[in-house]
Design a protein around this motif. Structure first.
Motif, mmCIF file in Angstrom:
data_model
loop_
_atom_site.group_PDB
_atom_site.id
_atom_site.type_symbol
_atom_site.label_atom_id
_atom_site.label_comp_id
_atom_site.label_asym_id
_atom_site.label_seq_id
_atom_site.Cartn_x
_atom_site.Cartn_y
_atom_site.Cartn_z
ATOM 1 N N GLN A 24 13.028 -4.146 -17.752
ATOM 2 C CA GLN A 24 12.248 -5.363 -17.537
ATOM 3 C C GLN A 24 13.060 -6.397 -16.756
ATOM 4 O O GLN A 24 12.518 -7.127 -15.925
ATOM 5 N N ASP A 25 14.359 -6.444 -17.043
ATOM 6 C CA ASP A 25 15.243 -7.358 -16.315
ATOM 7 C C ASP A 25 15.360 -6.925 -14.858
ATOM 8 O O ASP A 25 15.256 -7.740 -13.933
ATOM 9 N N ILE A 26 15.552 -5.638 -14.646
ATOM 10 C CA ILE A 26 15.677 -5.106 -13.285
ATOM 11 C C ILE A 26 14.364 -5.256 -12.524
ATOM 12 O O ILE A 26 14.347 -5.332 -11.294
ATOM 13 N N ASP A 27 13.259 -5.348 -13.247
ATOM 14 C CA ASP A 27 11.939 -5.468 -12.622
ATOM 15 C C ASP A 27 11.810 -6.735 -11.780
ATOM 16 O O ASP A 27 10.899 -6.854 -10.960
ATOM 17 N N GLN A 28 12.716 -7.680 -11.972
ATOM 18 C CA GLN A 28 12.667 -8.939 -11.221
ATOM 19 C C GLN A 28 13.400 -8.838 -9.884
ATOM 20 O O GLN A 28 13.767 -9.846 -9.284
ATOM 21 N N LEU A 29 13.627 -7.617 -9.399
ATOM 22 C CA LEU A 29 14.349 -7.420 -8.137
ATOM 23 C C LEU A 29 13.662 -8.147 -6.981
ATOM 24 O O LEU A 29 12.446 -8.292 -6.945
ATOM 25 N N GLU A 30 14.461 -8.567 -6.032
ATOM 26 C CA GLU A 30 13.939 -9.249 -4.842
ATOM 27 C C GLU A 30 13.000 -8.316 -4.084
ATOM 28 O O GLU A 30 13.242 -7.120 -3.972
ATOM 29 N N LYS A 31 11.924 -8.891 -3.558
ATOM 30 C CA LYS A 31 10.947 -8.093 -2.814
ATOM 31 C C LYS A 31 10.840 -8.599 -1.381
ATOM 32 O O LYS A 31 11.196 -9.719 -1.066
ATOM 33 N N THR A 32 10.324 -7.747 -0.509
ATOM 34 C CA THR A 32 10.154 -8.109 0.894
ATOM 35 C C THR A 32 8.869 -7.478 1.409
ATOM 36 O O THR A 32 8.251 -6.636 0.751
ATOM 37 N N GLN A 33 8.443 -7.873 2.611
ATOM 38 C CA GLN A 33 7.225 -7.332 3.191
ATOM 39 C C GLN A 33 7.442 -5.884 3.617
ATOM 40 O O GLN A 33 8.423 -5.555 4.268
ATOM 41 N N LEU A 34 6.510 -5.011 3.236
ATOM 42 C CA LEU A 34 6.587 -3.605 3.590
ATOM 43 C C LEU A 34 5.266 -3.150 4.198
ATOM 44 O O LEU A 34 4.202 -3.648 3.833
ATOM 45 N N ASP A 35 5.342 -2.211 5.135
ATOM 46 C CA ASP A 35 4.156 -1.548 5.639
ATOM 47 C C ASP A 35 3.954 -0.288 4.807
ATOM 48 O O ASP A 35 4.803 0.614 4.811
ATOM 49 N N VAL A 36 2.840 -0.218 4.097
ATOM 50 C CA VAL A 36 2.571 0.903 3.212
ATOM 51 C C VAL A 36 1.449 1.750 3.815
ATOM 52 O O VAL A 36 0.397 1.241 4.187
ATOM 53 N N ARG A 37 1.690 3.052 3.921
ATOM 54 C CA ARG A 37 0.666 3.981 4.406
ATOM 55 C C ARG A 37 -0.071 4.557 3.209
ATOM 56 O O ARG A 37 0.532 5.139 2.310
ATOM 57 N N ASN A 38 -1.386 4.394 3.227
ATOM 58 C CA ASN A 38 -2.220 4.880 2.137
ATOM 59 C C ASN A 38 -3.023 6.092 2.599
ATOM 60 O O ASN A 38 -3.567 6.103 3.712
ATOM 61 N N PHE A 39 -3.122 7.101 1.743
ATOM 62 C CA PHE A 39 -3.819 8.333 2.081
ATOM 63 C C PHE A 39 -5.095 8.444 1.267
ATOM 64 O O PHE A 39 -5.088 8.258 0.054
ATOM 65 N N THR A 40 -6.201 8.738 1.962
ATOM 66 C CA THR A 40 -7.484 8.935 1.303
ATOM 67 C C THR A 40 -7.930 10.373 1.521
ATOM 68 O O THR A 40 -7.991 10.824 2.668
ATOM 69 N N HIS A 41 -8.226 11.099 0.462
ATOM 70 C CA HIS A 41 -8.585 12.506 0.612
ATOM 71 C C HIS A 41 -10.101 12.673 0.668
ATOM 72 O O HIS A 41 -10.861 11.773 0.358
ATOM 73 N N THR A 42 -10.526 13.882 1.080
ATOM 74 C CA THR A 42 -11.949 14.183 1.249
ATOM 75 C C THR A 42 -12.630 14.424 -0.083
ATOM 76 O O THR A 42 -12.107 15.133 -0.934
ATOM 77 N N GLU A 43 -13.806 13.826 -0.246
ATOM 78 C CA GLU A 43 -14.620 14.050 -1.441
ATOM 79 C C GLU A 43 -16.082 14.162 -1.044
ATOM 80 O O GLU A 43 -16.542 13.487 -0.122
ATOM 81 N N ASP A 44 -16.809 15.040 -1.735
ATOM 82 C CA ASP A 44 -18.253 15.134 -1.501
ATOM 83 C C ASP A 44 -18.920 13.825 -1.899
ATOM 84 O O ASP A 44 -18.575 13.222 -2.910
#
Length: 330
Positions: free
Chosen positions: A282-302
């Motif tokens: 929980q303490d480590i969870d407060q790590l510094e964050k920065t802007q990231l480009d995240v690639r999201n994948f969407t799979h095929t569904e009927d």
């Protein structure tokens, strides 16, 4: 966006042409006729609203047929990649999988407790790039950095104590983690090292690996896992194939772990129970964050359900209309 698994079946819509022609011909033949000398008395009567409604009912049947054809074509939402911006950080978890991690001062043991708490930590880091390295007498990349938490969590659950040669190569574990995280795009890069012993093998000294991490701007958070005093340690397999345990002193090289953390700008923690281990994460969870480009994948569904619902609605409307307001005697 919609696509079809069986697009060649769209040609079935061509059946609309003969169906419509048959309907027009049927209207001409089926209508009753009466020969009179003049239509002038009937000029202002107009047509019945029921007569017009039957044409709408035919259109409803055509739409029901169209829904059925689309269902046969199997409409689908297709796989695609999309990029979005979010706040996150790069994290590598280096987990000790040496035999001593089976010590029972945690419930059920140190190894399972560490896996459980690490999984909870990962589940709460929605947009971070996280990977995992395991080490014992050697080190191995279990999962490279990824934003796919499902894959990462599945691998963590499957990791076991027999994957590597026994020993505690802390320096090698750090070096492997550095190799995986050094090219990450996040401003904040951190390694979380969990171990319950002292470095006793490996090719890279722990402080040498820490010096490399420092030069690359990578922080290392070290966690010494084990309560103070004595604990039940595994000492071998008995005649029945079960692990034998013996009370032994808990020995953790806290000096080295503290030096690694201080050298890289991280922090050292001593986790003496599972609850304390949770507080550490929980303490480590407060790590510094920065802007990231995240690639999201969407799979095929009927995606046929809405067409099936429309088909059902059209069938019900046709049935109700034919046996109520448009009911007729043959």
């Amino acid at each position: 966006m919609l696509k079809f698994a069986n697009p060649h079946l769209l040609w079935l819509f061509l059946f609309y042409i003969p169906i419509i022609l048959w309907y027009i011909k049927k209207l001409r033949v089926a209508e009753a006729t009466l020969k009179v000398s003049s239509l002038q008395p009937f000029a202002k009567l107009g047509s019945s609203w029921k007569a017009n409604l039957r044409h709408i009912l035919f259109a409803v049947r055509l739409m029901a047929l169209g829904c059925l054809i689309i269902i046969l074509c199997r409409p689908q939402t297709y796989d695609r990649w999309s990029t979005s911006e979010t706040e996150g950080t790069d994290i590598m978890i280096a987990l000790d999988v040496s035999t001593s991690m089976l010590a029972r001062d945690f419930k059920p043991d140190r190894f399972e407790a560490a896996k459980d708490v690490a999984s909870q930590f990962i589940s709460g880091r929605e947009c971070d790039n996280i990977g995992m390295v395991i080490f014992a007498g050697e080190s191995f990349t279990l999962v490279p950095m990824t934003t796919d938490k499902t894959v990462l969590l599945n691998y963590i659950q499957d990791v076991n104590m027999n994957m590597l040669v026994d020993g505690t190569a802390i320096g090698d574990g750090i070096a492997t983690a550095i190799n995986r995280i050094k090219n990450g795009k996040a401003k904040s890069k951190s390694i979380i090292l969990l171990t319950d012993g002292s470095n006793n093998t490996g090719l890279v000294a722990p402080l040498t690996a820490a010096e490399i991490a420092k030069n690359l701007g990578i922080k290392i958070y070290t966690i010494g896992v084990g309560k103070n005093g004595e604990a039940e340690y595994p000492v071998g397999i008995n005649f029945y194939g079960k692990m034998e345990y013996q009370m032994m002193p808990v020995v953790i090289d806290e000096t080295t772990l503290r030096s690694i953390a201080q050298m890289t700008g991280g922090k050292y923690y001593r986790a003496t129970s599972k609850n304390v281990l949770k507080e550490v994460f929980q303490d480590i969870d407060q790590l510094e964050k920065t802007q990231l480009d995240v690639r999201n994948f969407t799979h095929t569904e009927d995606d046929y359900m809405k067409w099936a619902i429309l088909l059902l609605i059209f069938i019900v409307c046709d049935f109700i209309a034919r046996y109520t307001i448009l009911r007729h005697i043959p």
